[in-house]
Design an enzyme around this catalytic site. Structure first.
Site, PDB file in Angstrom:
ATOM      1  N   ASN A  28       9.095  47.855  64.655  1.00  0.00           N
ATOM      2  CA  ASN A  28      10.464  47.488  65.028  1.00  0.00           C
ATOM      3  C   ASN A  28      11.197  46.979  63.793  1.00  0.00           C
ATOM      4  O   ASN A  28      11.718  45.871  63.752  1.00  0.00           O
ATOM      5  CB  ASN A  28      10.473  46.450  66.144  1.00  0.00           C
ATOM      6  CG  ASN A  28      11.850  46.288  66.769  1.00  0.00           C
ATOM      7  OD1 ASN A  28      12.647  47.214  66.779  1.00  0.00           O
ATOM      8  ND2 ASN A  28      12.129  45.111  67.286  1.00  0.00           N
ATOM      9  N   GLY A  32      15.260  43.511  56.668  1.00  0.00           N
ATOM     10  CA  GLY A  32      14.368  42.617  55.956  1.00  0.00           C
ATOM     11  C   GLY A  32      13.056  43.294  55.588  1.00  0.00           C
ATOM     12  O   GLY A  32      12.536  43.109  54.481  1.00  0.00           O
ATOM     13  N   HIS A  33      12.503  44.070  56.514  1.00  0.00           N
ATOM     14  CA  HIS A  33      11.282  44.816  56.217  1.00  0.00           C
ATOM     15  C   HIS A  33      11.519  45.844  55.113  1.00  0.00           C
ATOM     16  O   HIS A  33      10.701  45.989  54.196  1.00  0.00           O
ATOM     17  CB  HIS A  33      10.787  45.552  57.477  1.00  0.00           C
ATOM     18  CG  HIS A  33      10.363  44.654  58.583  1.00  0.00           C
ATOM     19  ND1 HIS A  33      11.011  44.611  59.789  1.00  0.00           N
ATOM     20  CD2 HIS A  33       9.340  43.771  58.670  1.00  0.00           C
ATOM     21  CE1 HIS A  33      10.410  43.739  60.580  1.00  0.00           C
ATOM     22  NE2 HIS A  33       9.392  43.214  59.933  1.00  0.00           N
ATOM     23  N   LYS A 146      10.926  34.476  55.659  1.00  0.00           N
ATOM     24  CA  LYS A 146      11.428  33.993  56.949  1.00  0.00           C
ATOM     25  C   LYS A 146      10.290  33.400  57.773  1.00  0.00           C
ATOM     26  O   LYS A 146      10.458  32.386  58.439  1.00  0.00           O
ATOM     27  CB  LYS A 146      12.113  35.118  57.734  1.00  0.00           C
ATOM     28  CG  LYS A 146      12.834  34.604  58.985  1.00  0.00           C
ATOM     29  CD  LYS A 146      13.450  35.723  59.786  1.00  0.00           C
ATOM     30  CE  LYS A 146      12.417  36.449  60.601  1.00  0.00           C
ATOM     31  NZ  LYS A 146      11.870  35.587  61.705  1.00  0.00           N
ATOM     32  N   GLN A 150       3.574  31.377  57.947  1.00  0.00           N
ATOM     33  CA  GLN A 150       2.663  32.504  57.789  1.00  0.00           C
ATOM     34  C   GLN A 150       2.391  32.791  56.319  1.00  0.00           C
ATOM     35  O   GLN A 150       1.243  32.983  55.905  1.00  0.00           O
ATOM     36  CB  GLN A 150       3.248  33.747  58.466  1.00  0.00           C
ATOM     37  CG  GLN A 150       2.494  35.034  58.176  1.00  0.00           C
ATOM     38  CD  GLN A 150       3.131  36.223  58.859  1.00  0.00           C
ATOM     39  OE1 GLN A 150       2.926  36.430  60.035  1.00  0.00           O
ATOM     40  NE2 GLN A 150       3.913  37.003  58.116  1.00  0.00           N
TER      41      GLN A 150
END
Length: 275
Positions: A28, A32-33, A146, A150
């Site tokens: 999805n 940003g990806h 973001k 993580q």
């Protein structure tokens, strides 16, 4: 771009010379990806992307089943971004048997902030990322800032396990009004989407106060939490922490980050700004 659904296929196609970059995703894809894919090209001769919705990082009742799967659109975006290889395994490839060995990040890093509200989430993240590292064997891997907690967990995992992979954090990509791009933004109604940039504005205001000398961190956090609440949000946290390990800072610490997570309607948004 070559698409591989098996570990053997990816390993056969992985370039044996030159640097290899890995960009793990759950699909999805948004801008940003794609920015991470473009940045990866600056660090390697071959770019490998992955798409895998990892069940281990979802708690019961979270959105694993309804997480958007947009594989055809994702492939087109990766092709346009110049990605060389896509690894898109199913669960049988990633977990051919029950996963009884896990990477367990320390509780003081993985059990705070998002980890407090999503117990076990970062264990699932660390475990699948370690598996992807072993499968792809990259020289460098890129993750977006973001998801700051993580990124911190993965960086510390790589350092403590002496994994020979350079971890690079990609800057958060934002809409014109400041909202951090996220797959979950698609869940927002039109009214909620108009309200959503408030989260970034509050973080920017808080970060500016710290840069200007404010050091009463609990008061700053409480004020931001209240500003969200009175505007219809259900905040989980607004917190000033040290970047290295997300522990509470003293008044003399530098290298800080302000992080927030809050629900707007049924959608949980996260964001952060380095101070």
């Amino acid at each position: 771009m070559y698409i591989h659904e098996t570990i053997a296929g990816l390993r056969a196609a992985r370039r044996r010379s030159g640097r290899v970059a890995l960009v793990p995703t759950m699909g999805n894809l948004h801008a940003g990806h794609i920015a991470l894919m473009t940045q990866a090209r600056d660090h390697a001769d071959q770019v490998i992307a992955t798409i895998f919705v990892n069940r281990l990082q979802f708690r019961p009742g979270e959105d694993f089943e309804k997480y958007p799967r947009t594989f055809a659109e994702d492939c087109a975006k990766l092709e346009a971004a110049g990605v060389d290889l896509l690894f898109a395994p199913d669960e049988a490839q990633m977990y051919p048997q029950p996963q009884t060995y896990h990477v367990e990040p320390p509780a003081e890093q993985a059990g705070v902030l998002d980890g407090e509200f999503r117990p076990g989430h970062f264990r699932g993240v660390a475990t699948v990322v370690m598996k992807l590292f072993q499968i792809a064997q990259p020289d460098v891997a890129l993750f977006g800032k973001k998801d700051y907690q993580q990124l911190m967990v993965i960086r510390n995992m790589v350092r403590e396990f002496n994994v020979p992979i350079e971890i690079i954090g990609g800057e958060t990509v934002r809409a014109d009004d400041g909202l951090a791009l996220s797959s979950r933004n698609g869940y927002l109604s039109a009214t909620e989407r108009a309200e959503a940039p408030r989260l970034y504005r509050l973080l920017a205001e808080l970060a500016a106060e710290v840069r200007n000398g404010a050091r009463n961190y609990p008061e700053l956090e409480a004020r931001a939490m209240n500003a969200l609440s009175v505007n219809g949000w259900a905040p989980d946290y607004v917190a000033l922490r040290k970047r290295l390990d997300l522990q509470c800072p003293s008044a003399h610490d530098s290298g800080l980050v302000v992080l927030a997570a809050a629900r707007l309607g049924s959608t949980r948004l996260i964001d952060n700004l380095e101070v």
